[in-house]
Design an enzyme around this catalytic site. Structure first.
Site, PDB file in Angstrom:
ATOM      1  N   CYS A 173      25.529  33.816  13.813  1.00  0.00           N
ATOM      2  CA  CYS A 173      26.410  34.885  14.274  1.00  0.00           C
ATOM      3  C   CYS A 173      26.818  36.003  13.211  1.00  0.00           C
ATOM      4  O   CYS A 173      27.014  35.615  11.919  1.00  0.00           O
ATOM      5  CB  CYS A 173      27.919  34.354  15.069  1.00  0.00           C
ATOM      6  N   ARG A 186      21.741  38.205  12.376  1.00  0.00           N
ATOM      7  CA  ARG A 186      22.305  36.912  12.065  1.00  0.00           C
ATOM      8  C   ARG A 186      22.259  36.103  13.532  1.00  0.00           C
ATOM      9  O   ARG A 186      22.690  35.178  13.679  1.00  0.00           O
ATOM     10  CB  ARG A 186      23.600  37.302  11.496  1.00  0.00           C
ATOM     11  N   TRP A 212      24.702  33.784  17.938  1.00  0.00           N
ATOM     12  CA  TRP A 212      23.608  32.888  17.996  1.00  0.00           C
ATOM     13  C   TRP A 212      24.017  31.505  18.444  1.00  0.00           C
ATOM     14  O   TRP A 212      24.693  31.019  17.787  1.00  0.00           O
ATOM     15  CB  TRP A 212      22.901  32.754  16.410  1.00  0.00           C
ATOM     16  N   ASN A 218      32.428  32.640  13.453  1.00  0.00           N
ATOM     17  CA  ASN A 218      31.234  32.271  12.835  1.00  0.00           C
ATOM     18  C   ASN A 218      31.327  30.955  12.234  1.00  0.00           C
ATOM     19  O   ASN A 218      31.785  30.675  11.448  1.00  0.00           O
ATOM     20  CB  ASN A 218      30.453  33.291  11.860  1.00  0.00           C
ATOM     21  N   GLY A 219      30.306  29.847  12.827  1.00  0.00           N
ATOM     22  CA  GLY A 219      30.462  28.564  12.317  1.00  0.00           C
ATOM     23  C   GLY A 219      30.510  27.527  13.265  1.00  0.00           C
ATOM     24  O   GLY A 219      30.187  27.912  14.581  1.00  0.00           O
ATOM     25  N   GLU A 263       4.200  27.584   3.824  1.00  0.00           N
ATOM     26  CA  GLU A 263       4.785  28.587   3.981  1.00  0.00           C
ATOM     27  C   GLU A 263       4.231  29.662   4.977  1.00  0.00           C
ATOM     28  O   GLU A 263       4.766  30.366   5.617  1.00  0.00           O
ATOM     29  CB  GLU A 263       5.323  29.349   2.826  1.00  0.00           C
ATOM     30  N   LYS A 302       5.445  31.370   8.460  1.00  0.00           N
ATOM     31  CA  LYS A 302       5.288  32.791   8.831  1.00  0.00           C
ATOM     32  C   LYS A 302       4.680  32.699  10.214  1.00  0.00           C
ATOM     33  O   LYS A 302       5.425  33.444  11.143  1.00  0.00           O
ATOM     34  CB  LYS A 302       4.465  33.487   7.700  1.00  0.00           C
ATOM     35  N   GLU A 320       6.956  31.269  13.155  1.00  0.00           N
ATOM     36  CA  GLU A 320       8.251  32.070  13.346  1.00  0.00           C
ATOM     37  C   GLU A 320       8.091  33.196  14.238  1.00  0.00           C
ATOM     38  O   GLU A 320       8.882  33.567  15.156  1.00  0.00           O
ATOM     39  CB  GLU A 320       8.651  32.528  11.959  1.00  0.00           C
ATOM     40  N   HIS A 328      -7.769  13.313   5.932  1.00  0.00           N
ATOM     41  CA  HIS A 328      -7.006  12.370   6.266  1.00  0.00           C
ATOM     42  C   HIS A 328      -6.442  12.406   7.579  1.00  0.00           C
ATOM     43  O   HIS A 328      -5.001  11.916   7.935  1.00  0.00           O
ATOM     44  CB  HIS A 328      -5.855  12.084   5.283  1.00  0.00           C
ATOM     45  N   LYS A 370      18.725  34.571  10.810  1.00  0.00           N
ATOM     46  CA  LYS A 370      18.468  34.741   9.369  1.00  0.00           C
ATOM     47  C   LYS A 370      19.269  33.760   8.510  1.00  0.00           C
ATOM     48  O   LYS A 370      18.472  33.279   7.593  1.00  0.00           O
ATOM     49  CB  LYS A 370      18.748  36.102   9.056  1.00  0.00           C
TER      50      LYS A 370
HETATM   51  C1  G6P Z   1      16.470  30.464   8.029  1.00  0.00           C
HETATM   52  C2  G6P Z   1      15.710  31.448   8.155  1.00  0.00           C
HETATM   53  C3  G6P Z   1      14.415  31.537   7.117  1.00  0.00           C
HETATM   54  C4  G6P Z   1      14.892  31.219   5.863  1.00  0.00           C
HETATM   55  C5  G6P Z   1      15.835  29.925   5.813  1.00  0.00           C
HETATM   56  C6  G6P Z   1      16.443  29.629   4.475  1.00  0.00           C
HETATM   57  O1  G6P Z   1      15.860  29.463   8.782  1.00  0.00           O
HETATM   58  O2  G6P Z   1      14.923  31.960   9.219  1.00  0.00           O
HETATM   59  O3  G6P Z   1      13.725  32.505   6.940  1.00  0.00           O
HETATM   60  O4  G6P Z   1      13.864  30.875   4.993  1.00  0.00           O
HETATM   61  O5  G6P Z   1      16.756  30.038   6.691  1.00  0.00           O
HETATM   62  O6  G6P Z   1      17.417  30.676   3.839  1.00  0.00           O
HETATM   63  P1  G6P Z   1      18.002  31.127   2.667  1.00  0.00           P
HETATM   64  O7  G6P Z   1      18.928  32.176   3.031  1.00  0.00           O
HETATM   65  O8  G6P Z   1      18.630  29.946   2.260  1.00  0.00           O
HETATM   66  O9  G6P Z   1      17.085  31.562   1.930  1.00  0.00           O
END
Ligand code: G6P
Length: 640
Positions: A2, A29, A75, A101-102, A518, A522, A525, A541, A635
């Site tokens: 948020c 956010r 959010w 927020n929280g 990773e 990507k 997401e 395996h 984010k």
């Molecule tokens: C969220 C974001 C990711 C990020 C993760 C950790 O899930 O969508 O892109 O890698 O948080 O965030 P940070 O700010 O701790 O790197």
């Protein structure tokens, strides 16, 4: 998650429009709904809607003149995405407006408290399913039934809240905003006879660069000309320094790119260059603090967790130092092994991720030392750590982490070299890597990768199904490279069926094993295509059972000690009909598609991940997804 924003000034301004513009900057956010409240001629102006704030029309916001406003981009956590659940939330007489927020973890208890005081009819006062709505009702209770002032009621309510929060409250007729934070981000900006409150600096950087970061459990009384910070529990005044933000607004705008994600991918030569400009003394001090410890841990979440794993691998490879990398949310189990001789290195772009903070609290309790690798100065993790190193990547707006991830790799390489007392060698390696990336990461690369994305999506059977038998790579391959030792199916068994693009697999070994994971993050997401990444050796395996004719597999094959084994794994896949996209410095007949990357030695993870960032981006756009704001994600994940 948020985004929150608050404004107060001494002159009438278009405050609703201002809140709207600020929230657009914070939309990364949270973007499932939004709302704004303002005091307009002594009355409460309020607007709420579902959807992205950036899509809101100015019509209803223009001409809303006032001296203060608050706004929120949501959010959803408690309660679905509805107008009723969007913030601000109000007391019954709509004189108090709250954005939050929280999470208020004890919201049920607060409701019972109000029920106990005011009777069961209290439940009818609640119009939403949110945890937040208890706040305006609680403040109202203290003002109306206990005769407290707005500030005293706010403090009393604040002391009752449990969980994580950044809250901003306005009340009709009161010439100040009240705000508090515990665990969730809140930053203050100071202008000329005006103040701003927000979850992040881009919300007000157009107005001021003077910022202040309040600490946990601090509250603020902010009028047009003054701000007073106090400790929420003791009521004691707190002094905090104003900092001047130096980065440009440009780095928080798209600069002509259609999306932030593409802009952030393409600016990596620059962000990497900035990331490796670390002072030697700071790197050495960081490494010294790490070395002093008996047990060393890296923690992170999401992309940063994969980078934390790379931190572990680099420390082992370059410095011969044993460390352990864990996901933030799983770290508590290791609390029993922590003591004063332990050091935790938190890896986080935002410095606000709740699961990392939770892990660090466990560490703090056991007396362990906290170090951090962050992109955001003054963030919660920064404030908890003894020493932070910064990525200097500039604000990362797109939800999927790209430039922050590669900056993390770059700095982790430098840290490992500092640990090994070989910093000049590490800097030399990284300078030369950045030079190679600059020459390689050009629009042509993006264009070529877009073509591969189109091919995968259009997926004509001809593109993804293996050609005639005699092109089988199996024929000229020594049996030792092949698993299992039996002939592949012939092409006659391969019909011209289509492989609907359901899954993409990625394999890598060594330094590129966490990169494969990773890569999967990507793709998941932003493209919403199922993707999985695993070490090449794990293939046989289990995952190999999933390979069908035409299943796309991306193989990360740098010119390092993993090359031979990776080639055999690729062969195993190819012989089962996988459509192989090789990401490698050298071409191979194993590849159906080859994405050439520079040979970066130890920095190969940077070269491996960039093409996949581009592939994920193009897949998303071609499928009509918004890569900057993928569904269900945010984010900055400030909830557990
Ligand atoms: C969220 C974001 C990711 C990020 C993760 C950790 O899930 O969508 O892109 O890698 O948080 O965030 P940070 O700010 O701790 O790197």
């Amino acid at each position: 998650m948020c985004g929150i924003f608050g404004y107060i000034g001494d002159k009438e301004k278009e405050v609703a429009l201002m809140a709207n513009r600020a929230l657009c900057e914070l939309e990364y956010r949270g973007y499932d709904s939004w709302g704004i409240a303002a005091e307009v001629s002594g009355k409460m102006f309020a607007i709420k809607a579902i959807g992205k704030i950036s899509l809101a029309s100015d019509k209803e916001l223009k001409g809303v003149m006032g001296k203060m406003s608050i706004g929120h981009s949501r959010w959803a956590t408690h309660g679905g995405v509805t107008e009723a659940n969007a913030h601000p939330h109000f007391n019954t007489s709509r004189t108090i407006a709250v954005i939050h927020n929280g999470i208020v973890e004890n919201h049920e208890e607060i409701r019972s408290f109000l029920r106990g005081k005011l009777g069961n009819s209290v439940d009818k006062l609640f119009l939403s399913e949110t945890d937040t709505e208890v706040i305006p009702h609680l403040i109202d209770y203290y003002i109306t039934h206990e005769g407290k002032t707005f500030e005293a009621a706010f403090v009393e309510a604040g002391r009752m809240l449990e969980g994580r929060y950044a809250v901003v409250v306005m009340k009709l007729g009161e010439p100040y905003l009240l705000a508090m934070r515990d665990g969730s981000p809140l930053v203050v900006g100071k202008g000329e006879h005006e103040y701003f409150l927000a979850s992040d600096v881009p919300a007000f950087i157009d107005h001021t660069r003077q910022v202040l970061y309040p600490g946990d459990r601090e509250y603020m009384k902010v009028s047009a000309d003054a701000i007073m910070l106090r400790n929420l529990d003791t009521g004691k005044k707190v002094d905090r320094e104003w900092i001047t933000v130096t980065w440009d607004k440009g780095s928080a705008t798209k600069e002509g790119y259609p999306h932030f994600m593409l802009k952030e991918i393409m600016e990596q030569p620059l962000s990497l260059d900035k990331a490796i400009h670390q002072e030697d003394a700071k790197l050495e001090e960081f490494a010294r603090l790490m070395k002093e410890s008996e047990h060393l841990f890296f923690i992170g979440c999401g992309t940063a967790a994969k980078m934390a794993k790379l931190g572990e691998l680099y420390a082992a490879r370059v410095a011969g130092k044993l460390t352990n990398a864990y996901v933030g949310s799983e770290f508590a189990a290791y609390g029993q092994f922590l003591n004063k001789r332990s050091t935790i290195v938190a890896v986080s772009q935002s410095g606000e991720t709740a699961d990392v903070l939770e892990g660090l609290r466990v560490a703090e309790k056991e007396g362990a030392r906290i170090l951090a690798l962050l992109n955001v100065v003054g963030s919660s993790i920064d404030r908890m750590s003894k020493k932070s190193l910064f990525l200097n990547a500039g604000p990362e707006i797109a939800v999927a982490s790209t430039k922050a991830a590669t900056a993390q790799i770059a700095v982790l390489i430098l840290i490992a070299h500092a640990l090994a007392k070989k910093l000049p060698e590490g800097k030399h390696l990284m300078r030369s890597a950045v030079k190679d990336i600059k020459a390689w990461l050009i629009p042509d690369l993006s264009r070529d990768i877009k073509k591969i994305a189109e091919k995968l999506l259009n997926n004509p059977s001809s593109a993804l199904l293996r050609g005639p038998t005699n092109s089988s790579p199996y024929q000229n391959t020594p049996p030792s490279l092949v698993f299992p030792r039996r002939a592949p199916e012939t092409s006659s068994a391969i019909s011209l069926q289509q492989y609907p693009l359901r899954d993409i697999y990625i394999i890598g070994r060594g330094l590129n094993a966490p990169v494969a994971q990773e890569a999967a993050i990507k793709i998941q997401e932003v493209s919403y295509i199922h993707a999985e990444g695993f070490p090449g050796g794990e293939l046989k395996h289990g995952p190999i059972a999933l390979i069908e004719k035409g299943t796309p597999v991306i193989a990360l094959i740098p010119n390092d000690e993993t090359k031979r084994d990776m080639e055999s794994n690729t062969m195993e896949l190819r012989s089962r009909g996988a459509y192989v996209i090789g990401i490698a410095p050298d071409n191979s007949k194993l590849f159906d598609e080859w994405i050439q990357v520079p040979n970066l030695g130890l920095a190969s993870p940077i070269a491996s991940i960039i093409p996949i960032q581009l592939l994920a981006y193009h897949l998303a756009v071609l499928r009509g997804n918004d890569p900057d704001k993928p569904r269900n994600l945010a984010k900055s994940v400030t909830v557990k």
